[in-house]
Design a protein around this motif. Sequence first.
Motif, PDB file in Angstrom:
ATOM      1  N   LEU A 246     -15.689  22.582 -22.361  1.00  0.00           N
ATOM      2  CA  LEU A 246     -15.359  21.089 -22.499  1.00  0.00           C
ATOM      3  C   LEU A 246     -16.198  20.367 -21.487  1.00  0.00           C
ATOM      4  CD1 LEU A 246     -11.441  21.212 -22.774  1.00  0.00           C
ATOM      5  CD2 LEU A 246     -13.284  21.618 -24.557  1.00  0.00           C
ATOM      6  N   SER A 247     -16.669  20.687 -20.407  1.00  0.00           N
ATOM      7  CA  SER A 247     -17.525  19.937 -19.685  1.00  0.00           C
ATOM      8  C   SER A 247     -19.021  19.703 -19.889  1.00  0.00           C
ATOM      9  CB  SER A 247     -17.575  20.640 -18.175  1.00  0.00           C
ATOM     10  OG  SER A 247     -18.193  21.773 -18.274  1.00  0.00           O
ATOM     11  N   ASP A 248     -19.355  20.488 -20.954  1.00  0.00           N
ATOM     12  CA  ASP A 248     -20.621  20.470 -21.668  1.00  0.00           C
ATOM     13  C   ASP A 248     -20.438  19.891 -23.053  1.00  0.00           C
ATOM     14  OD1 ASP A 248     -22.788  21.458 -23.558  1.00  0.00           O
ATOM     15  OD2 ASP A 248     -23.496  22.516 -21.655  1.00  0.00           O
ATOM     16  N   SER A 249     -21.148  18.728 -23.023  1.00  0.00           N
ATOM     17  CA  SER A 249     -20.906  17.705 -24.317  1.00  0.00           C
ATOM     18  C   SER A 249     -21.366  18.485 -25.513  1.00  0.00           C
ATOM     19  CB  SER A 249     -21.727  16.513 -24.121  1.00  0.00           C
ATOM     20  OG  SER A 249     -23.316  16.758 -23.848  1.00  0.00           O
ATOM     21  N   THR A 250     -22.468  19.599 -25.475  1.00  0.00           N
ATOM     22  CA  THR A 250     -23.014  20.346 -26.773  1.00  0.00           C
ATOM     23  C   THR A 250     -22.038  21.240 -27.070  1.00  0.00           C
ATOM     24  OG1 THR A 250     -25.175  19.712 -26.138  1.00  0.00           O
ATOM     25  CG2 THR A 250     -24.822  21.479 -27.551  1.00  0.00           C
ATOM     26  N   LYS A 251     -21.292  21.969 -26.231  1.00  0.00           N
ATOM     27  CA  LYS A 251     -20.505  23.117 -26.474  1.00  0.00           C
ATOM     28  C   LYS A 251     -19.220  22.619 -26.783  1.00  0.00           C
ATOM     29  CE  LYS A 251     -22.414  26.379 -23.158  1.00  0.00           C
ATOM     30  NZ  LYS A 251     -22.134  27.279 -21.949  1.00  0.00           N
ATOM     31  N   ARG A 252     -18.718  21.288 -26.344  1.00  0.00           N
ATOM     32  CA  ARG A 252     -17.476  20.787 -26.566  1.00  0.00           C
ATOM     33  C   ARG A 252     -17.844  20.253 -28.110  1.00  0.00           C
ATOM     34  NH1 ARG A 252     -14.677  15.462 -23.722  1.00  0.00           N
ATOM     35  NH2 ARG A 252     -12.851  15.337 -24.941  1.00  0.00           N
ATOM     36  N   ALA A 253     -18.787  19.645 -28.424  1.00  0.00           N
ATOM     37  CA  ALA A 253     -18.942  19.162 -30.079  1.00  0.00           C
ATOM     38  C   ALA A 253     -18.817  20.415 -31.000  1.00  0.00           C
ATOM     39  CB  ALA A 253     -20.090  18.364 -29.830  1.00  0.00           C
ATOM     40  N   GLN A 254     -19.340  21.535 -30.463  1.00  0.00           N
ATOM     41  CA  GLN A 254     -19.298  22.578 -31.462  1.00  0.00           C
ATOM     42  C   GLN A 254     -17.966  23.307 -31.290  1.00  0.00           C
ATOM     43  OE1 GLN A 254     -21.642  24.666 -33.009  1.00  0.00           O
ATOM     44  NE2 GLN A 254     -23.331  22.985 -32.548  1.00  0.00           N
TER      45      GLN A 254
ATOM     46  N   ASP B  94     -15.129  21.625 -31.064  1.00  0.00           N
ATOM     47  CA  ASP B  94     -14.378  20.674 -31.674  1.00  0.00           C
ATOM     48  C   ASP B  94     -14.404  20.795 -33.196  1.00  0.00           C
ATOM     49  OD1 ASP B  94     -13.335  19.392 -29.431  1.00  0.00           O
ATOM     50  OD2 ASP B  94     -14.518  17.707 -29.367  1.00  0.00           O
ATOM     51  N   GLN B  95     -15.574  21.376 -33.633  1.00  0.00           N
ATOM     52  CA  GLN B  95     -16.045  21.350 -35.006  1.00  0.00           C
ATOM     53  C   GLN B  95     -15.586  22.834 -35.429  1.00  0.00           C
ATOM     54  OE1 GLN B  95     -19.931  20.949 -36.001  1.00  0.00           O
ATOM     55  NE2 GLN B  95     -19.477  21.089 -38.289  1.00  0.00           N
ATOM     56  N   PHE B  96     -15.694  23.799 -34.863  1.00  0.00           N
ATOM     57  CA  PHE B  96     -15.772  25.342 -35.212  1.00  0.00           C
ATOM     58  C   PHE B  96     -14.408  25.913 -34.429  1.00  0.00           C
ATOM     59  CE2 PHE B  96     -20.075  24.382 -36.292  1.00  0.00           C
ATOM     60  CZ  PHE B  96     -20.070  24.175 -37.468  1.00  0.00           C
ATOM     61  N   GLY B  97     -14.082  25.307 -33.397  1.00  0.00           N
ATOM     62  CA  GLY B  97     -13.014  26.218 -32.446  1.00  0.00           C
ATOM     63  C   GLY B  97     -13.629  27.172 -31.917  1.00  0.00           C
TER      64      GLY B  97
ATOM     65  N   GLY C 137     -22.946  31.894 -38.593  1.00  0.00           N
ATOM     66  CA  GLY C 137     -23.302  30.629 -38.788  1.00  0.00           C
ATOM     67  C   GLY C 137     -22.459  29.514 -38.054  1.00  0.00           C
ATOM     68  N   ALA C 138     -21.387  30.099 -37.155  1.00  0.00           N
ATOM     69  CA  ALA C 138     -20.454  29.242 -36.352  1.00  0.00           C
ATOM     70  C   ALA C 138     -21.335  28.395 -35.429  1.00  0.00           C
ATOM     71  CB  ALA C 138     -19.558  29.901 -35.490  1.00  0.00           C
ATOM     72  N   GLY C 139     -22.330  28.953 -34.434  1.00  0.00           N
ATOM     73  CA  GLY C 139     -22.889  28.500 -33.438  1.00  0.00           C
ATOM     74  C   GLY C 139     -23.831  29.382 -32.615  1.00  0.00           C
ATOM     75  N   GLY C 140     -23.319  30.550 -32.482  1.00  0.00           N
ATOM     76  CA  GLY C 140     -24.255  31.416 -31.865  1.00  0.00           C
ATOM     77  C   GLY C 140     -24.641  31.352 -30.543  1.00  0.00           C
ATOM     78  N   TYR C 141     -23.465  30.814 -29.603  1.00  0.00           N
ATOM     79  CA  TYR C 141     -23.570  30.704 -28.409  1.00  0.00           C
ATOM     80  C   TYR C 141     -23.335  32.107 -27.926  1.00  0.00           C
ATOM     81  CZ  TYR C 141     -24.245  25.949 -28.460  1.00  0.00           C
ATOM     82  OH  TYR C 141     -24.738  24.498 -28.497  1.00  0.00           O
ATOM     83  N   GLY C 142     -22.759  33.052 -28.499  1.00  0.00           N
ATOM     84  CA  GLY C 142     -22.580  34.369 -27.733  1.00  0.00           C
ATOM     85  C   GLY C 142     -21.634  34.282 -26.627  1.00  0.00           C
ATOM     86  N   GLY C 143     -20.512  33.946 -26.808  1.00  0.00           N
ATOM     87  CA  GLY C 143     -19.450  33.694 -25.877  1.00  0.00           C
ATOM     88  C   GLY C 143     -19.429  32.556 -24.807  1.00  0.00           C
ATOM     89  N   ALA C 144     -18.221  32.251 -24.288  1.00  0.00           N
ATOM     90  CA  ALA C 144     -18.213  31.215 -23.207  1.00  0.00           C
ATOM     91  C   ALA C 144     -19.037  31.367 -21.978  1.00  0.00           C
ATOM     92  CB  ALA C 144     -16.923  30.960 -22.991  1.00  0.00           C
ATOM     93  N   GLY C 145     -19.552  32.608 -21.684  1.00  0.00           N
ATOM     94  CA  GLY C 145     -20.544  32.654 -20.694  1.00  0.00           C
ATOM     95  C   GLY C 145     -19.719  32.830 -19.356  1.00  0.00           C
ATOM     96  N   PHE C 146     -18.366  33.412 -19.188  1.00  0.00           N
ATOM     97  CA  PHE C 146     -17.902  33.604 -18.256  1.00  0.00           C
ATOM     98  C   PHE C 146     -18.368  34.824 -17.359  1.00  0.00           C
ATOM     99  CE2 PHE C 146     -14.431  35.387 -15.405  1.00  0.00           C
ATOM    100  CZ  PHE C 146     -13.773  34.165 -14.928  1.00  0.00           C
TER     101      PHE C 146
END
Length: 380
Positions: A57-65, A67-70, A80-89
Amino acid sequence: MAKADYYEVLGINKDASDSEIKSAFRKAAKQYHPDLHPGDKEAEAKFKEINEAYEVLSDSTKRAQYDQFGHAAFDPTAGGAGGYGGAGFGDFSDIFSSVFGGFGGFGGSSTHRNGPVAGNDLKYNLTITFEEAAFGARKEILIPREETCKTCGGTGAKPGTQPVKCTTCGGSGQVRVQQNTPFGSFATVRTCDACGGTGKIIQEPCADCRGRGRVNKSNRIVVNIPAGIDNGQTLTLRGEGEAGFRGGPNGDLYVVITVRPHKLFTRKGYDLYLDMNIPVTVAALGGEIQVPTLTGTVKYSVPEGTQPGTTFRLREQGVSRLNASGKGDMLVRANVQIPKKLNEEQRELMRKLAESLGDKVADSKPVRRGIFEKKKDKRS
């Protein structure tokens, strides 16, 4: 088990601003930090969830993704959802450094301690007389305080030598410690133990201050009391506090004023109040009285028929106005005195006065009879 909504995890609305997200994260992360809940698996899981939510949520790009795809936006199995490969914890050292300033109080602070620091302020209680408060005064006080050592100029090093850079922290006054936990690698910043956070090491201390750069001294300071100051007010003497550190400014000296009460006058603001006894004859017929003031006595004409409790105002006979022109007034309350003892002539005059006013008074003063006269009456 389905993941909780990131907004719900941080306890915020979906339209929350960046500052609200950051504030919510700080509060939640401190509450569930593993250092505060050692061995608590639920707290550790909650802490991981909080960090994961904030990273998105602190990253505007990730937050937008999101908000759109959960959560599917970061699920590599969701096509096709976004392909970030996890939240990166994995490594939250950057998050804590930016949000908390060096791990948010858990193990240190990123604030450098080798810069200029202002000296401590001092407080002194000064008692003065009523007259000194009214007219002003010049008082000399003795103040114990820490001052910059003149021998070493405040460096703490022996004259002719200089402190050297601390090799442990490289002169920064802080050391960075990396900690590996089951939830990732955390970097903490803490004060350097070798130099105490100053970034410098004194190899040859000054003999006078023993390396402190400061010495304890008692100094006589002149305090100019302004006319009109009142009980409980404070005078500020800039720069008369303790010496600063590493070139920082001196602190201030606050002088709190206590005014001794006066035997005659009571003060309210800039006005003075006085209770004054006035003979009954002067109150009834009018006359001139001598009224005491702070500067001497003044004449006042009491009007005929003055009643007990009547208040007279003497203009400009009060206290000087603080940092302004003019004075307050004096208010004199009349205490009409009734004579306790009268001789026969005075009693006769008072009876005549009462008769003329139509007042009913005792006809005459009762005559005391001796014991022998009382016995004689009984025999007869």
